[in-house]
Write a protein that holds these residues in place. Structure first.
Motif, PDB file in Angstrom:
ATOM      1  N   VAL A 108     -45.346  58.297 -61.543  1.00 45.91           N
ATOM      2  CA  VAL A 108     -43.967  58.664 -61.009  1.00 45.91           C
ATOM      3  C   VAL A 108     -44.603  59.691 -59.560  1.00 45.91           C
ATOM      4  N   ARG A 109     -44.037  59.263 -58.175  1.00 50.55           N
ATOM      5  CA  ARG A 109     -44.487  59.863 -56.751  1.00 50.55           C
ATOM      6  C   ARG A 109     -43.491  59.779 -55.822  1.00 50.55           C
ATOM      7  N   HIS A 110     -42.960  60.367 -54.825  1.00 51.48           N
ATOM      8  CA  HIS A 110     -42.325  60.931 -54.020  1.00 51.48           C
ATOM      9  C   HIS A 110     -42.775  59.992 -52.603  1.00 51.48           C
ATOM     10  N   HIS A 111     -41.715  59.480 -52.322  1.00 53.12           N
ATOM     11  CA  HIS A 111     -42.444  58.444 -50.975  1.00 53.12           C
ATOM     12  C   HIS A 111     -41.314  58.813 -49.561  1.00 53.12           C
ATOM     13  N   ARG A 112     -41.193  58.992 -48.626  1.00 50.53           N
ATOM     14  CA  ARG A 112     -40.001  58.956 -47.535  1.00 50.53           C
ATOM     15  C   ARG A 112     -39.139  58.985 -48.348  1.00 50.53           C
ATOM     16  N   GLY A 113     -38.844  59.979 -48.527  1.00 47.30           N
ATOM     17  CA  GLY A 113     -37.292  60.047 -49.917  1.00 47.30           C
ATOM     18  C   GLY A 113     -37.084  59.467 -51.003  1.00 47.30           C
ATOM     19  N   HIS A 114     -37.810  58.492 -51.486  1.00 44.19           N
ATOM     20  CA  HIS A 114     -37.458  58.286 -52.413  1.00 44.19           C
ATOM     21  C   HIS A 114     -38.715  58.029 -54.124  1.00 44.19           C
ATOM     22  N   THR A 115     -37.659  58.169 -55.415  1.00 42.18           N
ATOM     23  CA  THR A 115     -38.852  58.439 -56.060  1.00 42.18           C
ATOM     24  C   THR A 115     -39.138  56.597 -55.744  1.00 42.18           C
ATOM     25  N   VAL A 116     -40.296  56.528 -56.782  1.00 40.11           N
ATOM     26  CA  VAL A 116     -40.839  55.816 -56.768  1.00 40.11           C
ATOM     27  C   VAL A 116     -41.788  55.661 -57.668  1.00 40.11           C
ATOM     28  N   ALA A 173     -43.794  49.003 -77.435  1.00 41.46           N
ATOM     29  CA  ALA A 173     -44.755  50.140 -77.315  1.00 41.46           C
ATOM     30  C   ALA A 173     -44.323  50.272 -76.325  1.00 41.46           C
ATOM     31  N   SER A 174     -45.054  49.529 -75.039  1.00 45.77           N
ATOM     32  CA  SER A 174     -44.830  50.682 -73.778  1.00 45.77           C
ATOM     33  C   SER A 174     -43.807  51.335 -72.865  1.00 45.77           C
ATOM     34  N   ALA A 175     -42.581  50.415 -73.731  1.00 46.95           N
ATOM     35  CA  ALA A 175     -40.939  50.518 -73.080  1.00 46.95           C
ATOM     36  C   ALA A 175     -40.681  51.749 -73.877  1.00 46.95           C
ATOM     37  N   ALA A 176     -41.104  51.516 -74.982  1.00 44.72           N
ATOM     38  CA  ALA A 176     -40.435  52.884 -76.132  1.00 44.72           C
ATOM     39  C   ALA A 176     -41.467  54.418 -74.811  1.00 44.72           C
ATOM     40  N   GLU A 177     -42.229  54.220 -74.757  1.00 44.43           N
ATOM     41  CA  GLU A 177     -42.794  55.212 -74.369  1.00 44.43           C
ATOM     42  C   GLU A 177     -42.531  55.473 -72.275  1.00 44.43           C
ATOM     43  N   ILE A 178     -41.753  54.814 -72.187  1.00 42.85           N
ATOM     44  CA  ILE A 178     -41.272  54.671 -70.637  1.00 42.85           C
ATOM     45  C   ILE A 178     -40.461  55.327 -70.283  1.00 42.85           C
ATOM     46  N   ALA A 179     -39.636  55.007 -71.341  1.00 45.79           N
ATOM     47  CA  ALA A 179     -38.042  54.815 -71.295  1.00 45.79           C
ATOM     48  C   ALA A 179     -37.113  56.289 -71.497  1.00 45.79           C
ATOM     49  N   PRO A 180     -38.118  57.007 -71.367  1.00 50.16           N
ATOM     50  CA  PRO A 180     -37.233  58.638 -71.216  1.00 50.16           C
ATOM     51  C   PRO A 180     -37.347  59.290 -70.066  1.00 50.16           C
ATOM     52  N   HIS A 181     -38.549  58.685 -69.796  1.00 51.46           N
ATOM     53  CA  HIS A 181     -39.080  59.183 -68.162  1.00 51.46           C
ATOM     54  C   HIS A 181     -38.526  58.754 -67.361  1.00 51.46           C
ATOM     55  N   LEU A 182     -38.522  57.140 -67.568  1.00 50.57           N
ATOM     56  CA  LEU A 182     -37.410  56.681 -66.682  1.00 50.57           C
ATOM     57  C   LEU A 182     -36.047  56.723 -66.416  1.00 50.57           C
TER      58      LEU A 182
END
Length: 128
Positions: free
Chosen positions: A14-22, A32-41
């Motif tokens: 997760v990073r911020h660039h020109r007013g956007h969250t990238v 498996a990775s989707a389960a890890e990503i979902a809460p952060h997303l």
């Protein structure tokens, strides 16, 4: 303006660039990775008026679990009056987006700068 990035999982940066969250997806995006990503997303996409870019430039594999993440992020951002863009130039992933119809809902751009309107497109968008 670019701010420091955070890697809540090895599959998401997760990073911020020109007013956007990238949100940069990396590696293999499967169940498996989707389960890890979902809460952060969710944390990044449920803010009112969020401006989010989903960047698939760092993926090696992407299955239907990844498609669900994209749709989920799109829905959450738009439901709260935000904006969402997709960066993707991987041919197989683009094909999946077109076949499933997600490319119509979330048109992909080949680069971050093009998604943000910072550089002129070289022809048409990749989602068409």
């Amino acid at each position: 303006m670019r701010q420091e990035s955070a890697s809540p999982t090895r599959h998401l940066r997760v990073r911020h660039h020109r007013g956007h969250t990238v949100l940069e997806f990396r590696g293999e995006i499967d169940i498996a990775s989707a389960a890890e990503i979902a809460p952060h997303l969710d944390r990044e996409t449920v803010r009112h008026g969020a401006r989010v870019v989903l960047d698939l430039g760092g993926i090696e594999f992407f299955d239907c679990s990844g498609l669900r993440l994209l749709y989920r992020a799109r829905s959450q951002v738009l439901d709260r009056g935000g904006q969402v863009r997709l960066v993707c130039d991987h041919p197989l992933t683009l094909r999946m987006l077109r076949i499933t119809g997600l490319a119509r809902l979330l048109p992909p751009w080949p680069t971050l700068d093009q998604a943000l309107g910072l550089s002129p497109p070289a022809g048409r968008r990749t989602g068409r």
